[in-house]
Design a protein around this motif. Sequence first.
Motif, PDB file in Angstrom:
ATOM      1  N   THR A  16      74.471 -11.578  -7.656  1.00  0.00           N
ATOM      2  CA  THR A  16      73.412 -11.143  -8.661  1.00  0.00           C
ATOM      3  C   THR A  16      73.920 -11.117 -10.166  1.00  0.00           C
ATOM      4  O   THR A  16      73.357 -10.827 -10.922  1.00  0.00           O
ATOM      5  CB  THR A  16      73.116  -9.620  -8.238  1.00  0.00           C
ATOM      6  OG1 THR A  16      74.197  -8.646  -8.099  1.00  0.00           O
ATOM      7  CG2 THR A  16      72.261  -9.916  -6.892  1.00  0.00           C
ATOM      8  N   LEU A  19      72.768 -14.263 -11.820  1.00  0.00           N
ATOM      9  CA  LEU A  19      71.221 -14.553 -11.541  1.00  0.00           C
ATOM     10  C   LEU A  19      70.803 -13.389 -12.345  1.00  0.00           C
ATOM     11  O   LEU A  19      71.113 -12.086 -12.468  1.00  0.00           O
ATOM     12  CB  LEU A  19      70.723 -14.326  -9.969  1.00  0.00           C
ATOM     13  CG  LEU A  19      71.489 -15.367  -9.214  1.00  0.00           C
ATOM     14  CD1 LEU A  19      70.999 -15.365  -7.696  1.00  0.00           C
ATOM     15  CD2 LEU A  19      71.234 -16.820  -9.706  1.00  0.00           C
ATOM     16  N   VAL A  21      68.751 -10.805 -12.199  1.00  0.00           N
ATOM     17  CA  VAL A  21      68.312  -9.817 -11.265  1.00  0.00           C
ATOM     18  C   VAL A  21      69.067  -8.458 -11.419  1.00  0.00           C
ATOM     19  O   VAL A  21      68.670  -7.337 -10.724  1.00  0.00           O
ATOM     20  CB  VAL A  21      68.213 -10.061 -10.115  1.00  0.00           C
ATOM     21  CG1 VAL A  21      67.123 -11.325  -9.856  1.00  0.00           C
ATOM     22  CG2 VAL A  21      69.358 -10.681  -9.023  1.00  0.00           C
ATOM     23  N   TYR A 250      62.937 -15.711  -9.988  1.00  0.00           N
ATOM     24  CA  TYR A 250      63.596 -14.666 -10.211  1.00  0.00           C
ATOM     25  C   TYR A 250      62.818 -13.325 -10.892  1.00  0.00           C
ATOM     26  O   TYR A 250      63.069 -12.156 -10.089  1.00  0.00           O
ATOM     27  CB  TYR A 250      64.629 -14.750 -11.252  1.00  0.00           C
ATOM     28  CG  TYR A 250      65.648 -16.086 -10.708  1.00  0.00           C
ATOM     29  CD1 TYR A 250      66.539 -15.878  -9.763  1.00  0.00           C
ATOM     30  CD2 TYR A 250      65.682 -16.903 -11.516  1.00  0.00           C
ATOM     31  CE1 TYR A 250      67.382 -16.952  -9.286  1.00  0.00           C
ATOM     32  CE2 TYR A 250      66.485 -17.907 -11.077  1.00  0.00           C
ATOM     33  CZ  TYR A 250      67.315 -18.061 -10.149  1.00  0.00           C
ATOM     34  OH  TYR A 250      68.005 -19.110  -9.778  1.00  0.00           O
TER      35      TYR A 250
END
Length: 267
Positions: A16, A19, A21, A250
Amino acid sequence: MPLFQLLLIALIQGITEFLPVSSSGHLILLPGLTGLEDQGQVIDVAVHIGTLGAVVLYFWSDVKLGLLGLPRALTGRIDTEGSRLAAGLIIATIPTVLFGLFLHVTGLSASLRSVAVIGWTMLIFGLVLYWADQTGKETKTAQDWGVKDAILMGFWQAIALIPGTSRSGITITGARRLGYNREDGARIAMLMSIPTIIASGTLLGTEVAIQADAAVARDGAIAAAMAFVSALLALSLMMRLLRSISFTPYVIYRVILGIVLLVYAYA
């Protein structure tokens, strides 16, 4: 700490971190939602070191270029590609450092570590990312990154100190609003993570170094190694996918998770 928990923390951080997120949001949620023991600052520092190694390795050519240009940037001679990159990374980190020190000194950082806050930031900044990605032009590449854009993206990045926002997500949002294409916007955002992780790791590391013993150091080394591997794989996959897809998958994940967390927090 049990090996399974170290592996779980390292995988969450590694996957994570890059990414859009929010790695910090997921790490805060882990003990709160599972009942597992809070991993503590030592492990947090360790997994961040692991992800730092991953991004440096993946973007080594850019990192090398910035390092070679650093002496010129520090002396104000921003006249080469390397010196422009180094100066941009330094400038973009300043707002985050200042805001981070403010949160640390005032103690506000602890009050922001709640399920409700993470739920709202997951949802709101997920939708902001969608808006920026869908409406942003693709007229700029990484070579167009200069001081002005570094300042603006630095302020975007500072917002990520609120858990659940996502450092990579908010800087990619800023890049897309400035007109960078998806791949180069993500590339700049990833490079911006290097001095930011170093700064936060140094701050936390000085606080926990005295407390660490041999067992904690061993756990930290294991967590760092596993975070390095998972982060490298996640980063490689995301950069490849950005050549053919948008950030919408996402965003969908963030919106769903945000709504679930808000229901959990206010139920």
